[in-house]
Design a protein around this motif. Structure first.
Motif: not given
Length: 315
Positions: A74-92
Motif C-alpha cells: 500500500v505505501v509503495v503503490t500510494e507513493g508514501y515512501v518515495s515522497n515523504p512530504r505526502s505524510l503531512w501535505e494537504n492535511y487533513p
C-alpha cells in the motif's frame, strides 16, 4: 470507465463492515490453528504453558507477515515512501483510496476479533491482562489514526511496528523447537532498534516540521482538521515531542533490560553446562594405584615380586 478516481470517507457503515470481517478473522484464526499450529504441537509435545505461548506466537506470525506485505504494498503503490512530504501535505487526509480504507477496516476487525478469542482459546487468567493491554493499545492507535485523518503516518508506523513484532514472535517459535537457537533473537534486537529510530525520526519530522507548515491551520472538525492549529504553538509542539521521546526511551529501557536478562540467563546456562561437563570428566578418569606397576600385563609390587600371596605346599 471514465478514469475517475473514487475515494472514501469513514462513517457509521464502517461498523457493519468491521463486524463482517470480525467473523472472517475468527474463521481464518480457526483455520490456522487447526491445519498448522495443532499439527506442529502434536509433534513437539509442549507443556501447557508453552503450548499457549506457541499458539499465540504462531497466530501473530501469520498476521504480522500478512500485514507487513500488505502494508508495504500500500505505501509503495500510494507513493508514501518515495515522497515523504505526502505524510503531512494537504492535511487533513479526509478522503482515502480504497486499499487504504480497506486495510484500516481489516486491522480494526482483527484486533476486535482478538477479544472473543481470549475466551475461545481458553487463555490463562494470568495472561489475560497482558493480552488485553496489547489489544487495547493497537485499537486505540489504529482507530486514532483512522478517525483523526492521520492514515498516511499510521501506515508507516504500523509497518515498522509489525516488522519488529514479526521477528520477535518468529524467534519465539524457533526457540520452542530449539532452545539453543538464539540467532533470530539477535536479528530481532537489531530490527527493533532500527525501527525505534525510524519511528522517532518520523514523529519529529511530521510533528516538528510537517504539520506546523500546513496551510489550513484553523480548527474545522467538519473538514476533518482537528488539531493541526495546535502545532503552531511551539510550547505545545515541544511538549508533544518530549512525550514521544520519553515514551520511546521507556520502550528502549525495557528492551535493554530484557536483553540483559536474556544474556545473563544464557551465560549462567553455559557456565552450568561447563561445570557439569568438567564433573563428568573427573568421574570418568581411572583411579591410580598407590603401589606396584605393570610389566607384560602382570601387576608387580615395587620389589619386583608378584603382589599375589604364594600358596604353601604341604610337606
Amino acid at each position: 470507465a471514465d478514469g475517475e478516481l473514487v475515494q472514501y470517507h469513514y462513517g457509521l457503515k464502517d461498523l457493519v463492515t468491521i463486524l463482517f470481517y470480525i467473523f472472517i478473522a475468527i474463521i481464518l484464526h480457526a483455520v490456522v490453528q487447526e491445519y498448522a499450529l495443532d499439527k506442529i504441537n502434536r509433534r513437539l509435545h509442549l507443556s501447557k504453558v508453552k503450548h499457549s505461548k506457541f499458539n499465540e506466537s504462531g497466530q501473530l506470525v501469520a498476521f504480522h507477515l500478512t500485514s507487513v506485505i500488505w502494508c508495504l504494498y500500500v505505501v509503495v503503490t500510494e507513493g508514501y515512501v518515495s515522497n515523504p512530504r505526502s505524510l503531512w501535505e494537504n492535511y487533513p487526509h479526509v478522503y482515502l483510496p480504497f486499499q487504504v480504507k480497506f486495510f484500516y477496516l481489516c486491522q480494526l476487525a482483527y484486533w476486535l476479533h482478538a477479544l472473543p478469542e481470549l475466551y475461545f482459546q481458553k487463555v490463562r487468567k494470568e495472561e489475560i491482562p497482558r493480552q488485553l493491554q496489547r489489544i487495547v493499545l493497537y485499537l486505540v492507535h489504529i482507530a486514532g489514526a483512522y478517525l483523526l485523518n492521520l492514515t498516511r503516518l499510521g501506515l508507516i508506523l504500523l509497518l515498522l511496528q509489525y516488522l519488529a513484532e514479526f521477528f520477535f514472535h518468529m524467534a519465539q517459535l524457533v526457540c520452542f523447537t530449539d532452545e539453543n537457537n538464539e540467532k533470530l533473537f539477535n536479528v530481532w534486537a537489531v530490527v527493533f532498534v532500527v525501527t525505534r529510530l525510524f519511528t522517532l525520526t518520523l514523529y519529529i519530522l511530521v510533528i516538528g516540521f510537517g504539520l506546523p507548515r500546513v496551510e489550513n491551520q484553523a480548527l474545522d472538525p467538519e473538514k476533518g482538521n482537528f488539531f493541526s492549529f495546535l502545532f503552531n504553538n511551539i510550547l505545545f509542539r515541544m511538549s508533544v515531542l518530549l512525550l514521544v521521546c520519553l515514551f520511546q526511551a521507556s520502550v528502549m529501557w525495557r528492551f535493554i533490560h530484557f536483553q540483559l536478562r536474556r544474556w545473563r540467563e544464557y551465560w549462567n546456562e553455559q557456565s552450568s553446562r561447563k561445570r557439569a561437563a568438567a564433573g563428568a570428566k573427573q568421574q570418568a578418569k581411572p583411579l591410580k594405584r598407590d603401589s606396584g606397576y605393570h610389566e607384560n600385563g602382570v601387576v608387580k609390587a615395587e620389589n619386583g615380586t608378584s603382589p599375589r600371596t604364594k600358596k604353601l605346599k604341604s610337606p
